[in-house]
Enzyme design. Structure first.
Site, short mmCIF file in Angstrom:
data_model
loop_
_atom_site.label_atom_id
_atom_site.label_comp_id
_atom_site.label_asym_id
_atom_site.label_seq_id
_atom_site.Cartn_x
_atom_site.Cartn_y
_atom_site.Cartn_z
N CYS A 9 2.64 8.67 24.79
CA CYS A 9 1.78 9.38 23.83
C CYS A 9 2.68 10.32 23.03
O CYS A 9 3.92 10.20 23.09
CB CYS A 9 0.63 10.10 24.53
SG CYS A 9 1.13 11.40 25.67
N ASN A 12 3.50 13.74 25.72
CA ASN A 12 3.70 13.42 27.15
C ASN A 12 3.23 14.57 28.06
O ASN A 12 3.81 14.82 29.12
CB ASN A 12 5.16 13.04 27.44
CG ASN A 12 5.40 12.41 28.82
OD1 ASN A 12 6.45 12.61 29.43
ND2 ASN A 12 4.45 11.67 29.32
N CYS A 14 -0.54 15.17 27.95
CA CYS A 14 -1.99 14.92 28.13
C CYS A 14 -2.26 13.46 28.47
O CYS A 14 -2.48 13.11 29.63
CB CYS A 14 -2.78 15.34 26.89
SG CYS A 14 -2.72 17.11 26.55
N ARG A 15 -2.27 12.59 27.45
CA ARG A 15 -2.74 11.22 27.66
C ARG A 15 -1.85 10.36 28.54
O ARG A 15 -2.34 9.73 29.49
CB ARG A 15 -2.96 10.54 26.30
CG ARG A 15 -4.07 11.17 25.49
CD ARG A 15 -4.04 10.74 24.04
NE ARG A 15 -2.88 11.29 23.35
CZ ARG A 15 -2.53 11.01 22.12
NH1 ARG A 15 -3.25 10.14 21.42
NH2 ARG A 15 -1.48 11.57 21.56
N SER A 16 -0.54 10.31 28.23
CA SER A 16 0.30 9.37 29.00
C SER A 16 0.53 9.79 30.45
O SER A 16 0.53 8.93 31.33
CB SER A 16 1.61 9.04 28.28
OG SER A 16 2.40 10.19 28.06
N ASP A 126 -6.17 12.05 20.76
CA ASP A 126 -5.38 13.20 21.22
C ASP A 126 -6.35 14.34 21.59
O ASP A 126 -7.09 14.82 20.72
CB ASP A 126 -4.47 13.61 20.05
CG ASP A 126 -3.54 14.74 20.42
OD1 ASP A 126 -3.75 15.37 21.47
OD2 ASP A 126 -2.60 14.98 19.65
P1 4NP Z 1 -0.50 14.10 24.20
O1 4NP Z 1 -1.14 15.39 23.50
O2 4NP Z 1 0.22 13.32 23.12
O3 4NP Z 1 -1.68 13.36 24.74
O4 4NP Z 1 0.44 14.63 25.28
C1 4NP Z 1 -0.36 16.26 22.73
C2 4NP Z 1 0.27 17.32 23.33
C3 4NP Z 1 1.05 18.19 22.57
C4 4NP Z 1 1.19 17.98 21.23
C5 4NP Z 1 0.57 16.92 20.62
C6 4NP Z 1 -0.22 16.05 21.37
N1 4NP Z 1 1.95 18.88 20.45
O5 4NP Z 1 2.04 18.69 19.24
O6 4NP Z 1 2.54 19.83 21.01
#
Ligand code: 4NP
Length: 157
Positions: A9, A12, A14-16, A126
């Protein structure tokens, strides 16, 4: 030979890492742990070394998942090391396409929602700027997709 799967994701956190936790528990329940290696990574390096987002960990914990992965960025070697690389949304797919070292490695890249059985959606949204319902929805989709992924990997082996 173990089948190696990398969930990807953006951050890294939240989702993955949640996909990794859901898949690991599913493999344990099905007694398939020894046959797979599961990891996750992010397009960004911004959160490198961090545990998953505390909101993601709390929502996952309520369903019995313990998320202990430490964030890391996707590396070129991942495209050679892993058998399957699974992105969560259009942006992840575009970024993975840009980073794939050759068309052959790009064939390993798939979209998480393509494995969904119950949910009809083309991306795992997201949840970073969402409320708690966003985290619950992510977990609902990931549980569905991991179940479909497991079936697709085990039915023809
Ligand atoms: P993820 O969510 O891609 O599911 O881990 C996010 C976590 C942090 C950010 C973006 C998406 N960020 O921009 O910091």
């Amino acid at each position: 030979m173990k089948k190696k799967i990398l969930f990807v994701c953006l951050g890294n956190i939240c989702r993955s890492p949640a996909a990794e936790g859901v898949m690991l528990r599913l493999l344990k329940e099905k007694n398939f742990e020894a046959e797979f290696e599961i990891d996750s990574a992010g397009i960004l390096s911004y959160h490198a070394g961090e545990l998953p987002d505390s909101r993601m960990r709390a929502h996952a914990a309520r369903r019995g998942y313990s998320l202990v992965h430490r964030s890391r960025q996707v590396r070129t070697e991942d495209f050679y090391d892993f058998d399957l690389i699974i992105g969560m949304d259009d942006r992840n797919m575009d970024d993975l396409h840009d980073r794939a070292p050759s068309p052959e490695e790009w064939t390993k890249v798939h979209r998480m929602t393509d494995y969904c059985i119950k949910f009809q959606t083309d991306h795992v949204p997201d949840p970073y700027y969402s409320g708690s319902e966003g985290f619950e929805y992510v977990l609902d989709i990931l549980e569905d997709a991991c179940s479909g992924l497991f079936t697709s990997l085990t039915q023809d082996s």
